[in-house]
Scaffold this motif. Structure first.
Motif, PDB file in Angstrom:
ATOM      1  N   ARG A   1       2.978  -8.400   3.477  1.00  0.00           N
ATOM      2  CA  ARG A   1       2.997  -8.969   2.118  1.00  0.00           C
ATOM      3  C   ARG A   1       1.624  -8.857   1.463  1.00  0.00           C
ATOM      4  NH1 ARG A   1       4.483 -15.163   0.428  1.00  0.00           N
ATOM      5  NH2 ARG A   1       4.474 -14.796  -1.792  1.00  0.00           N
ATOM      6  N   GLU A   2       0.576  -9.161   2.220  1.00  0.00           N
ATOM      7  CA  GLU A   2      -0.784  -9.067   1.683  1.00  0.00           C
ATOM      8  C   GLU A   2      -1.142  -7.625   1.330  1.00  0.00           C
ATOM      9  OE1 GLU A   2      -2.847 -12.797   4.115  1.00  0.00           O
ATOM     10  OE2 GLU A   2      -2.746 -10.804   5.031  1.00  0.00           O
ATOM     11  N   ALA A   3      -0.753  -6.688   2.195  1.00  0.00           N
ATOM     12  CA  ALA A   3      -1.042  -5.272   1.941  1.00  0.00           C
ATOM     13  C   ALA A   3      -0.331  -4.794   0.681  1.00  0.00           C
ATOM     14  CB  ALA A   3      -0.625  -4.432   3.145  1.00  0.00           C
ATOM     15  N   GLU A   4       0.917  -5.199   0.519  1.00  0.00           N
ATOM     16  CA  GLU A   4       1.663  -4.808  -0.674  1.00  0.00           C
ATOM     17  C   GLU A   4       1.054  -5.424  -1.925  1.00  0.00           C
ATOM     18  OE1 GLU A   4       5.638  -5.925   0.430  1.00  0.00           O
ATOM     19  OE2 GLU A   4       5.918  -4.101   1.605  1.00  0.00           O
ATOM     20  N   TYR A   5       0.552  -6.648  -1.813  1.00  0.00           N
ATOM     21  CA  TYR A   5      -0.101  -7.318  -2.943  1.00  0.00           C
ATOM     22  C   TYR A   5      -1.380  -6.565  -3.353  1.00  0.00           C
ATOM     23  CZ  TYR A   5      -2.643 -10.864  -5.592  1.00  0.00           C
ATOM     24  OH  TYR A   5      -3.354 -11.519  -6.556  1.00  0.00           O
ATOM     25  N   VAL A   6      -2.204  -6.212  -2.381  1.00  0.00           N
ATOM     26  CA  VAL A   6      -3.443  -5.490  -2.676  1.00  0.00           C
ATOM     27  C   VAL A   6      -3.118  -4.137  -3.301  1.00  0.00           C
ATOM     28  CG1 VAL A   6      -5.482  -4.384  -1.659  1.00  0.00           C
ATOM     29  CG2 VAL A   6      -4.796  -6.656  -0.898  1.00  0.00           C
ATOM     30  N   LYS A   7      -2.108  -3.469  -2.767  1.00  0.00           N
ATOM     31  CA  LYS A   7      -1.703  -2.172  -3.311  1.00  0.00           C
ATOM     32  C   LYS A   7      -1.252  -2.312  -4.763  1.00  0.00           C
ATOM     33  CE  LYS A   7       1.342   1.669  -2.401  1.00  0.00           C
ATOM     34  NZ  LYS A   7       2.469   2.151  -1.655  1.00  0.00           N
TER      35      LYS A   7
ATOM     36  N   ASN B   1      -7.876   6.154  -3.040  1.00  0.00           N
ATOM     37  CA  ASN B   1      -8.126   6.266  -1.601  1.00  0.00           C
ATOM     38  C   ASN B   1      -7.624   5.045  -0.838  1.00  0.00           C
ATOM     39  OD1 ASN B   1      -9.344   8.741  -1.971  1.00  0.00           O
ATOM     40  ND2 ASN B   1     -11.417   7.924  -1.957  1.00  0.00           N
ATOM     41  N   VAL B   2      -7.954   3.874  -1.328  1.00  0.00           N
ATOM     42  CA  VAL B   2      -7.543   2.645  -0.649  1.00  0.00           C
ATOM     43  C   VAL B   2      -6.024   2.492  -0.694  1.00  0.00           C
ATOM     44  CG1 VAL B   2      -7.701   0.120  -0.690  1.00  0.00           C
ATOM     45  CG2 VAL B   2      -9.751   1.490  -1.031  1.00  0.00           C
ATOM     46  N   SER B   3      -5.434   2.803  -1.825  1.00  0.00           N
ATOM     47  CA  SER B   3      -3.982   2.701  -1.962  1.00  0.00           C
ATOM     48  C   SER B   3      -3.270   3.632  -0.982  1.00  0.00           C
ATOM     49  CB  SER B   3      -3.572   3.035  -3.392  1.00  0.00           C
ATOM     50  OG  SER B   3      -2.194   2.857  -3.559  1.00  0.00           O
ATOM     51  N   ARG B   4      -3.765   4.861  -0.836  1.00  0.00           N
ATOM     52  CA  ARG B   4      -3.172   5.803   0.119  1.00  0.00           C
ATOM     53  C   ARG B   4      -3.305   5.298   1.547  1.00  0.00           C
ATOM     54  NH1 ARG B   4      -4.742   9.235  -3.664  1.00  0.00           N
ATOM     55  NH2 ARG B   4      -6.870   9.518  -2.939  1.00  0.00           N
ATOM     56  N   LYS B   5      -4.447   4.721   1.881  1.00  0.00           N
ATOM     57  CA  LYS B   5      -4.651   4.195   3.235  1.00  0.00           C
ATOM     58  C   LYS B   5      -3.698   3.038   3.510  1.00  0.00           C
ATOM     59  CE  LYS B   5      -9.389   5.732   3.730  1.00  0.00           C
ATOM     60  NZ  LYS B   5     -10.792   5.378   3.939  1.00  0.00           N
ATOM     61  N   ILE B   6      -3.488   2.180   2.522  1.00  0.00           N
ATOM     62  CA  ILE B   6      -2.556   1.067   2.689  1.00  0.00           C
ATOM     63  C   ILE B   6      -1.138   1.602   2.850  1.00  0.00           C
ATOM     64  CG2 ILE B   6      -1.495  -0.913   1.531  1.00  0.00           C
ATOM     65  CD1 ILE B   6      -4.267  -1.508   0.335  1.00  0.00           C
ATOM     66  N   THR B   7      -0.761   2.584   2.034  1.00  0.00           N
ATOM     67  CA  THR B   7       0.573   3.178   2.132  1.00  0.00           C
ATOM     68  C   THR B   7       0.794   3.762   3.522  1.00  0.00           C
ATOM     69  OG1 THR B   7       0.647   3.679  -0.224  1.00  0.00           O
ATOM     70  CG2 THR B   7       2.104   4.961   1.195  1.00  0.00           C
ATOM     71  N   ASN B   8      -0.184   4.512   4.018  1.00  0.00           N
ATOM     72  CA  ASN B   8      -0.064   5.104   5.351  1.00  0.00           C
ATOM     73  C   ASN B   8       0.023   4.035   6.435  1.00  0.00           C
ATOM     74  OD1 ASN B   8      -0.124   7.682   4.290  1.00  0.00           O
ATOM     75  ND2 ASN B   8      -2.318   7.928   4.577  1.00  0.00           N
TER      76      ASN B   8
END
Length: 71
Positions: A11-17, A50-57
């Motif tokens: 949930r936190e990762a999706e929020y940051v993304k 860059n950060v968004s791609r890393k979170i997605t991966n």
């Protein structure tokens, strides 16, 4: 440059993304209004991507690991 590891819940990762996506949209709106400011936001835009791609991966890997654990 040294890596930094941060543990987030899904949930936190999706929020940051989502926050990064919102910021990117705001930057794009500024680009459309004032091309001159494009250079000022270029680095932020690249970092957001860059950060968004890393979170997605990371979310993909996490999801795959959960699926494997369920089998």
């Amino acid at each position: 440059m040294n890596d930094v590891v941060i543990k987030l819940t899904q949930r936190e990762a999706e929020y940051v993304k989502a926050m990064l996506a919102t910021d990117s949209l705001k930057i794009q709106a500024v680009y459309k209004k004032r091309e001159v400011l494009k250079g000022l936001f270029r680095e932020n835009s690249l970092l957001n991507g860059n950060v968004s791609r890393k979170i997605t991966n990371a979310l993909k890997v996490s999801g795959e690991q959960e699926e494997n654990n369920e089998i």
